[in-house]
Design a protein around this motif. Structure first.
Motif, mmCIF file in Angstrom:
data_model
loop_
_atom_site.group_PDB
_atom_site.id
_atom_site.type_symbol
_atom_site.label_atom_id
_atom_site.label_comp_id
_atom_site.label_asym_id
_atom_site.label_seq_id
_atom_site.Cartn_x
_atom_site.Cartn_y
_atom_site.Cartn_z
ATOM 1 N N ILE A 1 -5.048 29.889 36.920
ATOM 2 C CA ILE A 1 -4.308 31.120 37.943
ATOM 3 C C ILE A 1 -4.900 30.850 39.246
ATOM 4 C CG2 ILE A 1 -3.283 32.051 35.842
ATOM 5 C CD1 ILE A 1 -5.682 34.236 36.077
ATOM 6 N N PRO A 2 -4.230 31.637 40.164
ATOM 7 C CA PRO A 2 -4.939 31.730 41.517
ATOM 8 C C PRO A 2 -5.979 32.851 41.312
ATOM 9 C CG PRO A 2 -2.537 31.994 41.791
ATOM 10 C CD PRO A 2 -2.791 31.786 40.220
ATOM 11 N N VAL A 3 -7.134 32.806 42.265
ATOM 12 C CA VAL A 3 -8.343 33.588 42.092
ATOM 13 C C VAL A 3 -8.465 33.992 43.453
ATOM 14 C CG1 VAL A 3 -10.577 33.904 41.798
ATOM 15 C CG2 VAL A 3 -9.436 32.340 40.226
ATOM 16 N N LEU A 4 -8.341 35.171 43.785
ATOM 17 C CA LEU A 4 -8.547 35.946 45.099
ATOM 18 C C LEU A 4 -10.060 36.398 45.126
ATOM 19 C CD1 LEU A 4 -8.150 36.887 47.830
ATOM 20 C CD2 LEU A 4 -7.059 38.907 46.821
ATOM 21 N N LEU A 5 -10.844 35.727 45.818
ATOM 22 C CA LEU A 5 -12.314 36.203 46.290
ATOM 23 C C LEU A 5 -12.347 37.012 47.344
ATOM 24 C CD1 LEU A 5 -14.115 32.774 45.451
ATOM 25 C CD2 LEU A 5 -13.663 34.654 43.843
ATOM 26 N N ASP A 6 -13.131 38.266 47.198
ATOM 27 C CA ASP A 6 -13.422 38.969 48.420
ATOM 28 C C ASP A 6 -15.013 39.220 48.490
ATOM 29 O OD1 ASP A 6 -13.386 40.777 50.285
ATOM 30 O OD2 ASP A 6 -13.852 42.503 48.597
ATOM 31 N N ASN B 1 0.425 43.535 50.693
ATOM 32 C CA ASN B 1 1.538 42.703 50.653
ATOM 33 C C ASN B 1 1.581 41.286 51.154
ATOM 34 O OD1 ASN B 1 3.280 44.978 49.679
ATOM 35 N ND2 ASN B 1 3.883 45.815 51.564
ATOM 36 N N THR B 2 0.731 41.149 52.097
ATOM 37 C CA THR B 2 0.525 39.788 52.691
ATOM 38 C C THR B 2 -0.420 39.080 51.698
ATOM 39 O OG1 THR B 2 0.288 40.512 55.112
ATOM 40 C CG2 THR B 2 -0.798 38.485 54.478
ATOM 41 N N LEU B 3 -1.376 39.693 51.061
ATOM 42 C CA LEU B 3 -2.190 39.063 49.711
ATOM 43 C C LEU B 3 -1.383 38.644 48.946
ATOM 44 C CD1 LEU B 3 -5.475 41.050 50.099
ATOM 45 C CD2 LEU B 3 -5.243 38.612 50.802
ATOM 46 N N ILE B 4 -0.532 39.465 48.241
ATOM 47 C CA ILE B 4 0.490 39.428 47.218
ATOM 48 C C ILE B 4 1.175 38.241 47.571
ATOM 49 C CG2 ILE B 4 2.208 40.144 45.879
ATOM 50 C CD1 ILE B 4 0.771 43.243 46.258
ATOM 51 N N ALA B 5 1.757 38.148 48.692
ATOM 52 C CA ALA B 5 2.702 37.085 49.059
ATOM 53 C C ALA B 5 2.100 35.682 49.011
ATOM 54 C CB ALA B 5 3.347 37.421 50.291
ATOM 55 N N LEU B 6 0.909 35.758 49.610
ATOM 56 C CA LEU B 6 -0.177 34.575 49.685
ATOM 57 C C LEU B 6 -0.235 34.213 48.259
ATOM 58 C CD1 LEU B 6 -2.548 35.402 52.653
ATOM 59 C CD2 LEU B 6 -1.015 33.290 52.428
ATOM 60 N N ILE B 7 -0.590 34.828 47.401
ATOM 61 C CA ILE B 7 -1.239 34.553 45.932
ATOM 62 C C ILE B 7 0.020 34.288 45.279
ATOM 63 C CG2 ILE B 7 -1.987 35.393 43.791
ATOM 64 C CD1 ILE B 7 -3.765 37.483 45.627
ATOM 65 N N ASN B 8 1.101 34.753 45.549
ATOM 66 C CA ASN B 8 2.416 34.418 44.552
ATOM 67 C C ASN B 8 2.806 32.972 45.090
ATOM 68 O OD1 ASN B 8 3.276 36.494 43.060
ATOM 69 N ND2 ASN B 8 3.938 37.545 44.965
ATOM 70 N N GLU B 9 2.490 32.320 46.316
ATOM 71 C CA GLU B 9 2.663 30.782 46.601
ATOM 72 C C GLU B 9 1.948 29.826 45.674
ATOM 73 O OE1 GLU B 9 1.966 29.676 50.607
ATOM 74 O OE2 GLU B 9 2.510 31.843 51.339
ATOM 75 N N TYR B 10 0.932 30.619 45.130
ATOM 76 C CA TYR B 10 0.174 29.468 44.449
ATOM 77 C C TYR B 10 0.309 29.694 42.522
ATOM 78 C CZ TYR B 10 -1.894 28.509 48.711
ATOM 79 O OH TYR B 10 -1.949 28.296 49.841
ATOM 80 N N ILE B 11 1.312 30.820 42.394
ATOM 81 C CA ILE B 11 1.535 30.906 41.129
ATOM 82 C C ILE B 11 2.342 30.294 40.277
ATOM 83 C CG2 ILE B 11 2.345 32.644 39.314
ATOM 84 C CD1 ILE B 11 1.400 34.887 40.926
#
Length: 98
Positions: free
Chosen positions: A12-17, A88-98
């Motif tokens: 699954i995608p992993v968003l790192l901050d 919303n931008t981050l959710i859209a970006l992550i959805n591209e990799y789901i």
């Protein structure tokens, strides 16, 4: 750094901050990242990494500006940007990799 490899080498995608508590921009991202994590549920992971406690990792990934956000999937970096982002931008970006 082997623990880092285990964190990002998942299906699954992993968003790192990458953040610090003394950076206003970094702390402004905290509620946004909570919203992103809540919206995505178990379809993605959101992980906050304090650069003060993980200096070697931040240096290895050449993290300069804070916050720095990265999306990994299957151990490969898919996206990276420094500075604040909205949920919303981050959710859209992550959805591209789901």
């Amino acid at each position: 750094m082997s623990k880092f490899g285990e964190l990002i080498d998942v299906k699954i995608p992993v968003l790192l901050d990458f953040y610090t508590e003394w950076s206003d921009q970094s702390t402004a991202m905290h509620p946004i990242l909570r919203d992103v994590a809540a919206a995505l549920g178990d379809k993605a992971k959101v992980i906050k990494i304090d650069v003060e406690k993980n200096h070697d990792l931040a240096e290895a990934l050449r993290v300069k500006g804070l916050p720095t956000l990265m999306i990994y999937k299957g151990g490969e970096m898919k996206w990276r940007q420094s500075g604040e982002q909205d949920a919303n931008t981050l959710i859209a970006l992550i959805n591209e990799y789901i």
